[in-house]
Design a protein around this motif. Structure first.
Motif, mmCIF file in Angstrom:
data_model
loop_
_atom_site.group_PDB
_atom_site.id
_atom_site.type_symbol
_atom_site.label_atom_id
_atom_site.label_comp_id
_atom_site.label_asym_id
_atom_site.label_seq_id
_atom_site.Cartn_x
_atom_site.Cartn_y
_atom_site.Cartn_z
ATOM 1 N N SER A 131 0.853 -1.187 0.000
ATOM 2 C CA SER A 131 0.000 0.000 0.000
ATOM 3 C C SER A 131 0.887 1.235 0.000
ATOM 4 N N LEU A 132 0.420 2.297 -0.645
ATOM 5 C CA LEU A 132 1.152 3.564 -0.649
ATOM 6 C C LEU A 132 0.647 4.516 0.426
ATOM 7 N N ASP A 133 -0.543 4.262 0.934
ATOM 8 C CA ASP A 133 -1.157 5.166 1.904
ATOM 9 C C ASP A 133 -0.288 5.307 3.154
ATOM 10 N N GLY A 134 0.030 6.562 3.489
ATOM 11 C CA GLY A 134 0.786 6.848 4.690
ATOM 12 C C GLY A 134 2.286 6.676 4.569
ATOM 13 N N LYS A 135 2.770 6.274 3.405
ATOM 14 C CA LYS A 135 4.212 6.112 3.213
ATOM 15 C C LYS A 135 4.873 7.489 3.060
ATOM 16 N N LYS A 136 6.060 7.630 3.638
ATOM 17 C CA LYS A 136 6.794 8.890 3.539
ATOM 18 C C LYS A 136 7.519 8.942 2.192
ATOM 19 N N PHE A 137 7.143 9.907 1.380
ATOM 20 C CA PHE A 137 7.697 10.077 0.034
ATOM 21 C C PHE A 137 8.574 11.324 0.031
ATOM 22 N N VAL A 138 9.845 11.146 -0.278
ATOM 23 C CA VAL A 138 10.782 12.263 -0.301
ATOM 24 C C VAL A 138 11.196 12.555 -1.743
ATOM 25 N N LEU A 139 10.817 13.707 -2.213
ATOM 26 C CA LEU A 139 11.309 14.206 -3.499
ATOM 27 C C LEU A 139 12.523 15.069 -3.194
ATOM 28 N N THR A 140 13.697 14.597 -3.562
ATOM 29 C CA THR A 140 14.899 15.336 -3.230
ATOM 30 C C THR A 140 15.532 15.973 -4.458
ATOM 31 N N TRP A 141 15.834 17.258 -4.320
ATOM 32 C CA TRP A 141 16.642 17.954 -5.323
ATOM 33 C C TRP A 141 18.029 17.340 -5.312
ATOM 34 N N THR A 142 18.639 17.224 -6.491
ATOM 35 C CA THR A 142 20.020 16.774 -6.593
ATOM 36 C C THR A 142 20.780 17.715 -7.514
ATOM 37 N N TYR A 143 22.075 17.708 -7.364
ATOM 38 C CA TYR A 143 22.918 18.588 -8.167
ATOM 39 C C TYR A 143 22.962 18.136 -9.622
ATOM 40 N N HIS A 144 23.084 19.091 -10.500
ATOM 41 C CA HIS A 144 23.330 18.875 -11.928
ATOM 42 C C HIS A 144 24.098 20.091 -12.411
ATOM 43 N N PRO A 145 25.074 19.908 -13.304
ATOM 44 C CA PRO A 145 25.856 21.071 -13.743
ATOM 45 C C PRO A 145 25.070 22.084 -14.551
#
Length: 331
Positions: free
Chosen positions: A163-177
């Protein structure tokens, strides 16, 4: 007639029905839902996965895809209403959309921002112009959002999590040149919230927070599922207890169209790379990236090649969810 421009335009049950259909077609890929149908795929930007998966998907459903691009000899288009066409453009989008509608049953559009003025680019003029003037359904193949990518991402998550309900989802910025489009980030945050996860946006500073339109939509959907959107600039706090980590790079909107002043700022945050140390803080999280991805810049080899990385599954699922989308909108 209904377009597929943004997942925000569709309900969670409607999107889930498409994903369920995609899962069925993953098990049995050949069908006839597009028999006798033609799909126009208009690419104003480069593509590997999108172009291939839409073309193959149309064929697997008995249809035919026509790929169009400026490099392939297509006329330059004008998108402004009332324009005096005395410049480079030879044809107005009104005519292009109307004529393609006579030939084809679906029109797919890929058109990135011009990276000059975000207030203009956020209007998504090219996609919306085709949606306005076409007489057949239009699919967003990535403009300032990328709904097909995130449908594939949700499908891949559902294949691994009960199940996806209640799962912690982290969208993280990452470096790119280089400063990149915010499309995948916009869509990822919104669809995570819509599908009941607890969304966290991790980025270096407030300058990297996404456009308020997508923040507001994600906040609204999260609230409807009993959660709240968290915006964090703290790596340790964001990764702590995460169930899903999604890596993506994008340019800071306050510097949109004026990237040189942003570069030394962006260069300070190479440590936002997704690595083993950060993943160890998570709840044995699944990790992914939309691809293409610069290895050992956005994500280390060790993380990308781990059993918890679902990037290849997500990429494959593009084929299946796009077939389901085309089936859902074709007339």
């Amino acid at each position: 007639m209904r377009h597929f421009l943004n997942t925000a335009d569709w309900s969670r049950p409607e999107l889930q029905a498409m994903i369920d259909d995609a899962r069925a077609m993953k098990a049995s890929p050949i069908g006839d839902a597009l028999r006798g149908k033609t799909v126009a795929l208009l690419f104003l930007n480069n593509s590997l996965r999108t172009r291939t998966s839409f073309d193959v998907g149309a064929q697997q459903l008995g249809g035919h895809a026509v790929v169009l691009s400026p490099s392939g000899g297509m006329w330059p288009l004008e998108f402004e209403d009332g324009a005096v066409m005395d410049g480079e453009a030879e044809e107005h989008v009104k005519e292009a959309a109307k004529v393609l509608s006579r030939y084809c049953d679906i029109i797919g559009i890929r058109a990135f921002p011009k990276f000059v003025d975000w207030q203009e680019d956020r209007k998504d003029k090219i996609l919306n112009a085709f949606a306005k003037y076409a007489d057949v359904p239009v699919v967003n193949m990535e403009t300032i959002t990328h709904p097909c990518q995130e449908m594939a991402h949700i499908m891949a998550l559902q294949e691994r999590l009960a199940s996806l309900d209640g799962k912690k989802f982290v969208l993280t910025w990452t470096y790119h040149p280089k400063p990149l489009n915010t499309a995948v980030a916009n869509s990822a945050l919104m669809i995570a919230a819509k599908f009941g996860m607890k969304p966290t946006l991790l980025c270096p500073t407030k300058d990297y927070i996404l456009d308020e339109r997508y923040i507001d939509q994600a906040s609204k959907d999260a609230a409807e599922n009993g959660h709240a959107l968290t915006i964090s600039h703290n790596i340790d706090e964001a990764y702590d207890g995460a169930d899903v980590v999604y890596a993506k790079s994008w340019g800071a909107l306050p510097y949109f169209g004026n990237w040189e002043p942003e570069k030394p700022i962006r260069d300070q945050y190479k440590h936002f790379i997704v690595d083993e140390e950060k993943m160890a803080k998570t709840n044995n999280a699944l990790v992914s990236h939309c691809l293409p991805m610069r290895r050992n810049v956005k994500m280390t080899d060790a993380v990308f090649e781990s059993e918890n990385c679902i990037a290849y599954d997500e990429a494959e699922n593009r084929l299946h969810v796009q077939k389901a989308i085309m089936k859902a909108i074709v007339r």
